[in-house]
Design an enzyme around this catalytic site. Structure first.
Site, PDB file in Angstrom:
ATOM      1  N   CYS A   2       0.826  -1.195   0.000  1.00 25.17           N
ATOM      2  CA  CYS A   2       0.000   0.000   0.000  1.00 25.17           C
ATOM      3  C   CYS A   2       0.863   1.249   0.000  1.00 25.17           C
ATOM      4  CB  CYS A   2      -0.909   0.014   1.229  1.00 25.17           C
ATOM      5  SG  CYS A   2      -1.854  -1.514   1.456  1.00 25.17           S
ATOM      6  N   ARG A  50      -4.745   1.333  -0.936  1.00 22.21           N
ATOM      7  CA  ARG A  50      -4.615  -0.094  -0.659  1.00 22.21           C
ATOM      8  C   ARG A  50      -4.424  -0.946  -1.902  1.00 22.21           C
ATOM      9  NH1 ARG A  50      -8.790  -4.570   1.814  1.00 22.21           N
ATOM     10  NH2 ARG A  50      -7.187  -5.991   2.585  1.00 22.21           N
ATOM     11  N   LEU A  51      -3.446  -1.834  -1.821  1.00 19.98           N
ATOM     12  CA  LEU A  51      -3.307  -2.951  -2.740  1.00 19.98           C
ATOM     13  C   LEU A  51      -3.700  -4.189  -1.947  1.00 19.98           C
ATOM     14  CD1 LEU A  51      -2.359  -4.192  -5.456  1.00 19.98           C
ATOM     15  CD2 LEU A  51      -0.082  -4.414  -4.439  1.00 19.98           C
ATOM     16  N   GLY A  79       2.718  -2.979   3.858  1.00 25.22           N
ATOM     17  CA  GLY A  79       3.642  -4.095   3.998  1.00 25.22           C
ATOM     18  C   GLY A  79       2.975  -5.403   4.342  1.00 25.22           C
ATOM     19  N   GLU A  80       3.790  -6.314   4.810  1.00 21.58           N
ATOM     20  CA  GLU A  80       3.318  -7.643   5.204  1.00 21.58           C
ATOM     21  C   GLU A  80       4.037  -8.064   6.485  1.00 21.58           C
ATOM     22  OE1 GLU A  80       0.938  -9.025   3.642  1.00 21.58           O
ATOM     23  OE2 GLU A  80       0.960  -8.059   1.676  1.00 21.58           O
ATOM     24  N   ASP A 103      -3.468  -8.713   8.434  1.00 17.42           N
ATOM     25  CA  ASP A 103      -2.290  -8.489   9.278  1.00 17.42           C
ATOM     26  C   ASP A 103      -2.274  -7.057   9.812  1.00 17.42           C
ATOM     27  OD1 ASP A 103      -1.777  -7.519   6.697  1.00 17.42           O
ATOM     28  OD2 ASP A 103       0.382  -7.820   6.877  1.00 17.42           O
ATOM     29  N   SER A 375      11.310 -12.102  -5.045  1.00 14.62           N
ATOM     30  CA  SER A 375      12.538 -11.682  -5.719  1.00 14.62           C
ATOM     31  C   SER A 375      13.766 -12.177  -4.962  1.00 14.62           C
ATOM     32  CB  SER A 375      12.578 -10.145  -5.812  1.00 14.62           C
ATOM     33  OG  SER A 375      13.869  -9.677  -6.139  1.00 14.62           O
TER      34      SER A 375
END
Length: 607
Positions: A2, A50-51, A79-80, A103, A375
Site C-alpha cells: 500500500c 490499498r493494494l 507491507g506484510e 495483518d 525476488s
C-alpha cells in the site's frame, strides 16, 4: 502492499484540510489501486491507498481501534507481517477480539498490547504510522532492512509523512529544494541512511522508529546488525541456512491473490523459485526479462559472463514452472511514457537507466497475471556475491568497494558537471565522509582482525548502504504498477545468521555465495549450480546508445534544458564523442534524468 501518508499539526485544525490530505493520498494510487481512505482528528490526519493482498474484503484503512466509543489508536499501514498468524493467536489468548483476518489489525492490536515494543515481535517488510489520540503522539515505523520506504518532513508544529516524497510534496507546506549535500548524495551512489536528498525531508532509518509529540521529534533504533561469535561448524551452518530459507519461503508464499517468482537463471532467484515449487501444490508461476537478440548477440564482459535465457530455461524445466519470458526491444526501452513513469516512480534524480526501464516494464507485464512476486534481491549482499567482494583491490580500497570498482560510474567526481558545481559539491569529500561514518558504525567482534575483520566491514557496508539502493529501486518500479515484490533474503533472521558466519565459511568452495549454493544445490539444475554470478542484464543493443546520444544532443542544442544549470555543455559534447558502451551510457542517462526531474518537479537548486 500500500501507500501511506499523513499530517500531524499541533497548532492547526486538520479537519479543515481534507483537500490537502486527499491530494497527498491521491499521489499514491499506483501503490494502492484497489481502495483508498482517510481519517481525521483535530491534530492528525491519515491517508491510505490499498493494494489488497491479505483479507481482500476486510482490512480497509486507515484502521481504527476503539473501546467504549473512544478511539484508542489509528493505523495507516504498508507491507506484510509474515508472522501475523502467530501474533494473532497470542493476542487472542491475551483477550483481544478481531473483526478482520488482516495483518493490519494484528499490528494495530499489537500496539495496544505492547506499545512501540511491538516492533520487536514483527517479522516482515513494513512501513506504518500509528496515531495515539490518548497521548496525541504519532509513531512512524520502518522494517529492519528498509524494504519498504517511509519519508517525513518536520514542520513548525508537527510533521508530514508518506511512503514516497511525492505524497509529502503534494502538501503546500513542503517545498522541492535541493542543496549541495542532496545533489552529492544523488550523484555518488552511496544511499546514506536517513538522507532523503530534498532539503528538509528525511527517511526513517531502517530498523528505527520516529515519535512525534507536542514536545518535538525523537528517533530511536530497535534493530541493527551486531557482531556475534559464530560457533556452528560448516555442515551445521549450511543446514541452518536451508532450514531458514524453507521457513522464510513458506511464510512469504501466503497470499490471497495470484503469486509468482522473478527468475533470472542466477543462483538467488533460481533457489527461491525451486523452493517455492516444492512448497506449492500447483506449478510455480515465474517470469524473466530479456532483450530482443540479446542471447544470440551476447558479448561477455568482466561483470556479465553469460546471458540469462539458457539458465532460465533450465530452471523452468527442472521445477516444471509455469514460465513467461518478457522480451523487450529498443522501442520499449525508449518509450517516452515508460520513461516518464519511471521518473515519476523514482521521485528523485537517481537513475540506473535502461535497467530501471526494463524492470518497470517487466513488472508492468507481470501485474497482468500476478499481484505478488518473490525476488532474489539482497542475496548478493547477504552471502557475498558481487565481484568486488572477491577483488582484493576493491576490498582494501579506503572507500565503498562498489565505487572502487567503478561499477556505477566515477564515485569521486562525475565528469559532466560545471566546474563551479564540482567545487561546491566536493563529491569526493562527501563520499569519504559517508564512508568514514559507515565504518565507524560497523560492529566488531573482539579479537577479530585481518581479512575476517575487513570482510565484516564490507558486508556491513552492503547491508546498510548498497542494498538500500536496490531495495528502493525494486519498491519504486514495482509499486508504480501496483505489484507487491517480496524479498525473502531480507528476512532478518537469515541476515543476522549469515552476517556472523566467517568469511572463510562464506567462500569455503572458493567461489561466491558458497553457503547459499551448498544449501540449495539439491533443488537446482547443475548448470545453475555451476554458473558464475551475472548481474541484472543491461541491453547491449548499440541502437539504444545511439538514441541516448541523440536525445542528449537535442537537449544540448535546444539550450532550454534545466539540466545545464548543473551540467557543463562542453563536457557533454565530449561525452557524446566517446562512443557507445555501458560505462559511457550512464552519464547520459543521468543528464536526461536531471533534466526531467528539475523540470517536472519544479525543483529549486540552492548550492
Amino acid at each position: 502492499m500500500c501507500g501511506i501518508t499523513g499530517w500531524v499539526a499541533y497548532r492547526h485544525d486538520l479537519t479543515t484540510e481534507r483537500d490537502a490530505v486527499a491530494a497527498m493520498t491521491e499521489t499514491m494510487v499506483c501503490r494502492g489501486p484497489d481502495a483508498g481512505g482517510s481519517w481525521f482528528a483535530q491534530h492528525a490526519a491519515l491517508g491510505h491507498r490499498r493494494l489488497s493482498v491479505i483479507d481482500i474484503d476486510g482490512g480497509a484503512q486507515p484502521m481504527v481501534a476503539s473501546r467504549d466509543g473512544e478511539v484508542e489508536a489509528v493505523i495507516t499501514y504498508s507491507g506484510e507481517a509474515y508472522n501475523f498468524k502467530e501474533l494473532r493467536a497470542e493476542l487472542i489468548r491475551r483477550g483481544h477480539e478481531f473483526s478482520t483476518s488482516s495483518d493490519t489489525e494484528v499490528v494495530l492490536r499489537s500496539y495496544l498490547e505492547w506499545g512501540a515494543g511491538l516492533v520487536d515481535r514483527l517479522n516482515g517488510m513494513y512501513a506504518f504510522a500509528i496515531w495515539d489520540p490518548r497521548s496525541e503522539e504519532l509513531l512512524l515505523v520502518r522494517d529492519r532492512l528498509g524494504i519498504k520506504p517511509l519519508y517525513y518532513y518536520p514542520t513548525a508544529d508537527g510533521v508530514l509523512f508518506g511512503s514516497e516524497p511525492k505524497a509529502i510534496l503534494a502538501n503546500p507546506l513542503a517545498k522541492a529544494v535541493i542543496g549541495a549535500e542532496g545533489l552529492a548524495e544523488a550523484l555518488s551512489f552511496v544511499k546514506t541512511p536517513e538522507v532523503a536528498i530534498l532539503d528538509g525531508m528525511y527517511e526513517v532509518r531502517p530498523g528505527s522508529l520516529v515519535r512525534v509529540s507536542r514536545t518535538g521529534l525523537q528517533k530511536s533504533t530497535y534493530w541493527k546488525l551486531e557482531a556475534r561469535e559464530h560457533t556452528d561448524d560448516l555442515e551445521t551452518t549450511i543446514s541452518t541456512v536451508r532450514e531458514l530459507l524453507d521457513d522464510i519461503v513458506a511464510r512469504q508464499l501466503i497470499s490471497d491473490v495470484p503469486l509468482c517468482t522473478l527468475l533470472s537463471g542466477g543462483l538467488d532467484s533460481s533457489a527461491l523459485t525451486a523452493l517455492a515449487a516444492k512448497s506449492l501444490d500447483v506449478p510455480v508461476r515465474s517470469f524473466s526479462v530479456d532483450f530482443a537478440g540479446y542471447t544470440e548477440n551476447f558479448q561477455a564482459d568482466e561483470f556479465r559472463p553469460s546471458p540469462d535465457a539458457p539458465f532460465v530455461a533450465d530452471v523452468a524445466e527442472h521445477v516444471a514452472a509455469d514460465h513467461t519470458n518478457i522480451v523487450l526491444n529498443n522501442a520499449d526501452l525508449l518509450d517516452d511514457g515508460a520513461r516518464k513513469a519511471v521518473l515519476r516512480a523514482r521521485d528523485l534524480p537517481i537513475s540506473m537507466g535502461d535497467m530501471d526501464i526494463s524492470l518497470y516494464l517487466l513488472f508492468q507485464e507481470i501485474r497482468k497475471r500476478s499481484t505478488v512476486a518473490l525476488s532474489g534481491e539482497s542475496a548478493d549482499e547477504v552471502f557475498g556475491g558481487y565481484a568486488w567482494f572477491h577483488n582484493e583491490k576493491a576490498v582494501n580500497a579506503p572507500t565503498f568497494p562498489w565505487l572502487a570498482m567503478h561499477v556505477m560510474g566515477n564515485g569521486d567526481r562525475p565528469d559532466f558537471l560545471r566546474e563551479g558545481v564540482v567545487s561546491k559539491l566536493d563529491i569526493g569529500g562527501y563520499v569519504q565522509q559517508r564512508y568514514a561514518e559507515a565504518i565507524a558504525e560497523a560492529p566488531k567482534l573482539p579479537g577479530e582482525s585481518g581479512k575476517e575483520a575487513r570482510m565484516r566491514e564490507v558486508s556491513y557496508l552492503h547491508l546498510t548502504r548498497f542494498v538500500n539502493s536496490l531495495l528502493d529501486r525494486k519498491d519504486r518500479m514495482s509499486m508504480a504498477v501496483g505489484l507487491e515484490v517480496r524479498v525473502p533474503f531480507c528476512d532478518h533472521r537469515l541476515v543476522e545468521y549469515v552476517f556472523n558466519a566467517p568469511w572463510a565459511m562464506k567462500t569455503f568452495d572458493g567461489r561466491e555465495k558458497s553457503l547459499l549454493r551448498a544449501a540449495t544445490a539439491d533443488v537446482l539444475p547443475q548448470s545453475v549450480v555451476d554458473r558464475v554470478k551475472s548481474p541484472y542484464p543491461s541491453t547491449q543493443d548499440t541502437g539504444y546508445d545511439a538514441a541516448l546520444h541523440e536525445r542528449v544532443s537535442t537537449l544540448l542544442h535546444a539550450g532550454t534544458s534545466r539540466a545545464f544549470e548543473l551540467v557543463d555543455p562542453d563536457k557533454t559534447r565530449s561525452l557524446l564523442d566517446r562512443g557507445s558502451s555501458i560505462a559511457a551510457r550512464r552519464p547520459l542517462e543521468v543528464i536526461l534524468t536531471l533534466d526531467g526531474w528539475l523540470s517536472d518537479y519544479d525543483v529549486r537548486v540552492e548550492l
